[in-house]
Design a protein around this motif. Structure first.
Motif, PDB file in Angstrom:
ATOM      1  N   ASN A 255     -43.749 -58.927 -91.270  1.00  0.00           N
ATOM      2  CA  ASN A 255     -45.123 -59.417 -91.343  1.00  0.00           C
ATOM      3  C   ASN A 255     -45.612 -59.288 -92.784  1.00  0.00           C
ATOM      4  OD1 ASN A 255     -47.673 -60.332 -90.713  1.00  0.00           O
ATOM      5  ND2 ASN A 255     -48.387 -58.366 -89.942  1.00  0.00           N
TER       6      ASN A 255
ATOM      7  N   ARG B  24     -44.053 -57.644 -86.953  1.00  0.00           N
ATOM      8  CA  ARG B  24     -44.512 -58.360 -85.771  1.00  0.00           C
ATOM      9  C   ARG B  24     -43.419 -58.288 -84.722  1.00  0.00           C
ATOM     10  NH1 ARG B  24     -45.881 -63.998 -88.537  1.00  0.00           N
ATOM     11  NH2 ARG B  24     -44.152 -63.270 -89.840  1.00  0.00           N
TER      12      ARG B  24
ATOM     13  N   GLY C 259     -48.799 -58.805 -82.545  1.00  0.00           N
ATOM     14  CA  GLY C 259     -49.182 -58.298 -83.854  1.00  0.00           C
ATOM     15  C   GLY C 259     -49.005 -56.786 -83.920  1.00  0.00           C
TER      16      GLY C 259
ATOM     17  N   VAL D 192     -46.098 -63.821 -79.580  1.00  0.00           N
ATOM     18  CA  VAL D 192     -45.819 -63.005 -80.762  1.00  0.00           C
ATOM     19  C   VAL D 192     -46.846 -61.884 -80.805  1.00  0.00           C
ATOM     20  CG1 VAL D 192     -45.614 -62.953 -83.265  1.00  0.00           C
ATOM     21  CG2 VAL D 192     -44.825 -64.956 -81.998  1.00  0.00           C
TER      22      VAL D 192
ATOM     23  N   VAL E  73     -45.601 -51.916 -82.310  1.00  0.00           N
ATOM     24  CA  VAL E  73     -45.263 -52.780 -83.437  1.00  0.00           C
ATOM     25  C   VAL E  73     -45.866 -52.158 -84.693  1.00  0.00           C
ATOM     26  CG1 VAL E  73     -45.420 -55.095 -84.405  1.00  0.00           C
ATOM     27  CG2 VAL E  73     -45.239 -54.786 -81.931  1.00  0.00           C
TER      28      VAL E  73
ATOM     29  N   ASP F  90     -47.459 -67.681 -86.229  1.00  0.00           N
ATOM     30  CA  ASP F  90     -46.519 -67.399 -85.139  1.00  0.00           C
ATOM     31  C   ASP F  90     -45.356 -68.382 -85.132  1.00  0.00           C
ATOM     32  OD1 ASP F  90     -48.268 -65.406 -84.508  1.00  0.00           O
ATOM     33  OD2 ASP F  90     -49.156 -66.447 -82.770  1.00  0.00           O
TER      34      ASP F  90
END
Length: 655
Positions: free
Chosen positions: A370, A337, A351, A349, A332, A443
């Motif tokens: 994000n 995200r 990161g 979810v 990611v 989230d």
């Protein structure tokens, strides 16, 4: 297998390849001359087309096809050298003629220049004989093909339709490809014992056939919008260029192999690249045959290669399995995200960073932004204009033009309340409202933005349009242009955020910006008049202030110049007076101390200065009797020196 005439010279008549060598040589000569003529005609046509249409596809296509034909011509010539050697071996005389005795003659009395040329000729002939004509010809053909392909390589050619000429050219290319296909089939059916070089020539013929077929496709599908026919037509030259490069390498390497006139030569124009042009392709088999024929290496006898062949499929399955398991690793990025789905259901979810899960398709990760901030206009018009970033010190972009008489694609028309002659009415106002938003950082917002809305921008725009209609219905023009404008952006942003939160969109409105408000045409014209009057008044005030400032500065300049001149004159007069006073005092002191001697000294000093550039006449006092000679000084001028106070210099005579 090569034949050595020193050991097997008596049995070559029984070999089929020696018996048909003369026939093969004549066929190769006819084919080579014909194909070389076609290649030359193509190059001439490409030259003349290049003069009149330099950006056309025809020059590159003709040059590449000529290069492919020249590769085949090089192979035919190389095979002709081998057939010629075999024919000469059959026609060799039984006994060599004895050379005639050479009488003893005195050495010719040639100069050193002739002897040098003769020696260079002998050395050159010996060097050419050592290298061999086949090597030189093959290297020359290879260099010519490489130069032609390099000159025709231009991937920036524009697309253009060729019309009827393209169709005719495609038909001719297909006919020539069919003729070469018949020629290739004849060569493929030749037995290796009768003609060993036939298989190699068939491979080289496939190079030309592939080039002609691809050229026909380019000519048939050429249009003003398709770029792939142009790119393919230029890329056709890559195949003959690779074969020519291999020919050049073989010609260079042949210089290091010993040559014997009695040993049957091999065909130099052999290409591994052309050997791969078969179906099904067998690159490993071709490499194995090449290593076995050239270096005597049989890969089938090496246990490592045998083990690799047996373990190929198990190793391939293991590699594929490991690769499938690695699909469960997900990276990611920092500005994103990921929503991890297990069997199609969102689980968590992720990161930024590296995460592990089930491999595809059991588990997958959906990308979510994000903290990325976006700007959205409520209306982009029918043809939105791409906004390019403007330089920091350059002119302002066109989108910054906020004049009411300019057209703006991002303006949206709104209906507002109005009153005219004690009657309620409405007016239309154009305004540019922009929203700065992002997907929420928690989230829940990421999940809501991914699964609850298909297009976030369209959702915000439709919600904002509905809010603007309801909000502006209760506002007037005076309010929009006055005190309501300060609270307008805040009210709109709060209303849109409330609706988006109610829809569970996961979007966070960061700011609402009202870029411009354009009132109706009548109000715009009146406001234009007010602006013009204000600008005119400001310009008149600035002009009068500039004139007053100019006059003030001019008066100050003149006063300053007059004051400076007066001060300079006063300083000069005062300095002159001080100098005269000092000189007078010094002379008084000198006269008081020296008396008449100082006066005489001054007189003589003035006299020497006055007589400095004069013509003198010296007379002896003893001439003329008892009276002393007289010198007339009236023709001499004294220097302009300050005189002694109280004394005046007068011209006179000296006795």
């Amino acid at each position: 297998m090569q034949v050595d005439l020193e050991t097997e010279g008596a049995g070559v008549e029984a070999l089929p390849r020696f018996q048909r060598a003369a026939f093969h040589g004549r066929r190769l000569k006819r084919w080579g001359i014909g194909l070389a003529g076609l290649a030359g005609a193509g190059l001439v046509m490409a030259f003349f087309i290049e003069l009149f249409a330099p950006l056309s596809l025809w020059p590159a296509l003709l040059v590449n096809l000529a290069a492919a034909l020249l590769v085949l011509v090089a192979g035919l010539q190389a095979a002709g050298w081998v057939s010629g050697w075999r024919a000469n071996a059959l026609q060799a005389p039984d006994s060599a003629p004895t050379p005639a005795p050479v009488a003893d003659e005195p050495p010719p009395d040639d100069g050193w220049y002739e002897r040098l040329l003769e020696g260079m000729g002998r050395r050159g002939s010996a060097l050419l004989a050592q290298i061999g004509a086949p090597t030189l010809w093959l290297g020359g053909w290879a260099l010519l093909v490489l130069v032609l392909v390099e000159q025709a390589w231009n991937l920036s050619l524009p697309a253009a339709p060729l019309g009827l000429a393209g169709n005719v050219g495609a038909v001719l290319a297909l006919l020539l490809a069919f003729a070469l296909l018949v020629f290739e089939r004849q060569l493929s059916q030749e037995l290796a014992a009768q003609w060993p070089e036939a298989a190699t020539l068939a491979q080289l013929a496939r190079v030309a056939i592939i080039g002609l077929v691809l050229a026909a496709l380019c000519l048939l599908f050429s249009s003003d919008t398709a770029l792939w026919p142009v790119r393919l037509g230029v890329a056709i030259g890559a195949l003959p260029a690779l074969v020519a490069l291999e020919f050049l390498l073989r010609a260079v390497l042949s210089l290091f192999s010993p040559r014997r006139e009695q040993l049957e030569p091999r065909m130099l124009a052999h290409s591994v690249i052309a050997d791969l042009l078969r179906w099904p392709p067998r690159p490993l088999l071709a490499l194995q045959h090449e290593l076995h024929n050239r270096f005597g290496i049989d890969l089938r006898q090496i246990w490592a290669f045998t083990y690799m062949r047996r373990a190929f499929w198990p190793v391939l399955l293991v590699v594929l399995g490991v690769g499938w398991l690695l699909t469960g690793l997900h990276e990611v990025p920092l500005q994103g995200r990921g929503i991890y789905e297990r069997f199609g259901k969102p689980v968590t979810v992720f990161g930024p960073g590296l995460h592990a899960g089930l491999p595809w398709p059991l588990g997958r990760v959906l990308s979510v932004e994000n903290g990325v901030v976006h700007e959205l206009a409520t209306s982009v018009g029918e043809a939105p204009v791409a906004v390019e970033p403007a330089p920091a010190e350059g002119p302002p972009p066109t989108v910054a033009n906020r004049l009411w008489d300019a057209s703006h694609v991002n303006d949206k028309s709104q209906v507002i309340a109005s009153g005219s002659a004690d009657k309620q009415s409405f007016q239309i106002v154009n305004m540019d409202v922009r929203f700065v938003y992002r997907i929420g950082l928690d989230d829940e917002s990421a999940l809501a933005a991914t699964y609850n809305s298909a297009d976030i921008a369209m959702l915000i725009r439709s919600t904002a349009s509905r809010i603007l209609v309801h909000d502006f219905a209760a506002r007037t023009l005076d309010g929009l242009l006055g005190e309501d404008r300060t609270r307008l952006a805040q009210d709109i942003g709060q209303a849109v955020q409330a609706d988006l939160r109610q829809l569970d969109s996961g979007v966070e409105i960061l700011a609402t910006v009202v870029e411009a408000i354009h009132p109706p045409a009548g109000a715009a014209n009146a406001y234009h008049g007010v602006q013009a009057a204000q600008i005119g008044a400001q310009a008149l005030i600035a002009r009068e202030r500039g004139a007053a400032s100019e006059q003030t500065n001019q008066a100050q300049l003149q006063a300053s110049v007059a004051q400076d001149q007066a001060q300079a004159t006063a300083h000069e007069v005062q300095a002159t007076a001080q100098a005269a006073d000092l000189r007078f005092g010094a002379e008084q002191k000198a006269y008081a101390s020296a008396g008449q001697a100082f006066v005489l000294e001054q007189y003589l000093s003035q006299l020497s200065q006055g007589l400095g550039n004069a013509r003198l006449l010296i007379l002896d006092h003893r001439l003329g009797g008892a009276s002393a000679p007289t010198l007339d000084l009236r023709t001499f001028t004294l220097p302009t020196e300050p005189s002694v106070p109280g004394k005046t210099a007068q011209p006179g005579a000296v006795h």
